[in-house]
Design a protein around this motif. Structure first.
Motif, mmCIF file in Angstrom:
data_model
loop_
_atom_site.group_PDB
_atom_site.id
_atom_site.type_symbol
_atom_site.label_atom_id
_atom_site.label_comp_id
_atom_site.label_asym_id
_atom_site.label_seq_id
_atom_site.Cartn_x
_atom_site.Cartn_y
_atom_site.Cartn_z
ATOM 1 N N UNK A 79 0.864 -1.183 0.000
ATOM 2 C CA UNK A 79 0.000 0.000 0.000
ATOM 3 C C UNK A 79 0.896 1.227 0.000
ATOM 4 N N UNK A 80 0.493 2.250 -0.718
ATOM 5 C CA UNK A 80 1.235 3.506 -0.742
ATOM 6 C C UNK A 80 0.435 4.557 0.011
ATOM 7 N N UNK A 81 1.134 5.302 0.882
ATOM 8 C CA UNK A 81 0.479 6.372 1.627
ATOM 9 C C UNK A 81 1.422 7.565 1.730
ATOM 10 N N UNK A 82 0.845 8.704 2.025
ATOM 11 C CA UNK A 82 1.622 9.926 2.237
ATOM 12 C C UNK A 82 1.880 10.048 3.740
ATOM 13 N N UNK A 83 3.146 10.129 4.114
ATOM 14 C CA UNK A 83 3.508 10.284 5.517
ATOM 15 C C UNK A 83 4.410 11.493 5.662
ATOM 16 N N UNK A 84 4.713 11.873 6.866
ATOM 17 C CA UNK A 84 5.549 13.046 7.121
ATOM 18 C C UNK A 84 6.882 12.940 6.387
ATOM 19 N N UNK A 85 7.472 11.755 6.368
ATOM 20 C CA UNK A 85 8.772 11.569 5.716
ATOM 21 C C UNK A 85 8.663 11.344 4.208
ATOM 22 N N UNK A 86 7.464 11.473 3.643
ATOM 23 C CA UNK A 86 7.280 11.314 2.208
ATOM 24 C C UNK A 86 6.433 10.094 1.885
ATOM 25 N N UNK A 87 6.286 9.843 0.582
ATOM 26 C CA UNK A 87 5.502 8.678 0.137
ATOM 27 C C UNK A 87 6.141 7.403 0.682
ATOM 28 N N UNK A 88 5.300 6.557 1.247
ATOM 29 C CA UNK A 88 5.765 5.339 1.897
ATOM 30 C C UNK A 88 4.978 4.150 1.387
ATOM 31 N N UNK A 89 5.693 3.060 1.148
ATOM 32 C CA UNK A 89 5.052 1.796 0.789
ATOM 33 C C UNK A 89 5.121 0.879 2.000
ATOM 34 N N UNK A 90 4.016 0.235 2.302
ATOM 35 C CA UNK A 90 3.994 -0.777 3.356
ATOM 36 C C UNK A 90 3.660 -2.110 2.704
#
Length: 157
Positions: A79-90
């Motif tokens: 899953x891709x999400x927007x987080x404080x440190x930038x786009x993140x894949x989990x």
């Protein structure tokens, strides 16, 4: 060499029941869930995470294909999400089929995921791994993942 191919509906239909059962078994083995509730809880988790199956927004499910033989050897779901440190894949699930393990497919898949992440402007890739899965832990550690959290427990008799 491998490639990622968008998971087909038929591949997803085959994947889902197996994944639900495997996740339930892993949660029981880890001591997180009781066996009696595990499949129901796992089913509910998958329904919540993938309400629209492979069409669920921001979720990417791929079959991992051996390019030479044009054969599926595994799968990956993130899953891709927007987080404080930038786009993140989990990474929610990553599996190389038993018959294809030990042939370098896992390492190639992580390298392919890095390439996909760069193209998608993803800055971090995260995952959860069960502590008893030492083979996966070794793969992740040797491909650049670092431990960021560690849960421990003790059984009192």
């Amino acid at each position: 060499m491998i490639k990622f191919e968008k998971m087909s509906e038929s591949a997803y239909d085959a994947y889902l029941p197996e994944a639900i059962n495997e996740y339930a078994a892993e949660k029981v083995k880890a001591g997180t869930w009781a066996e009696v509730e595990a499949v129901d809880r796992s089913t509910a988790d998958y329904a919540e995470l993938l309400p629209d199956g492979i069409q669920t927004k921001q979720h990417y499910l791929f079959s991992i294909i051996d390019e030479t033989e044009q054969t599926p050897v595994g799968m990956i779901w993130f899953q891709v999400s927007e987080e404080i440190q930038g786009r993140t894949a989990f990474i929610f699930d990553f599996k190389i089929e038993d018959a294809h393990q030990g042939k370098g497919y896992g390492r190639q898949a992580i390298q392919m995921l890095e390439q996909v992440a760069r193209r998608m402007n993803i800055k971090k890739i995260k995952l959860h791994v069960f502590a008893h899965n030492t083979r996966a832990i070794h793969l992740y550690e040797t491909t650049g993942f670092v431990t960021t959290d560690l849960h421990m427990e003790m059984t009192v008799n």
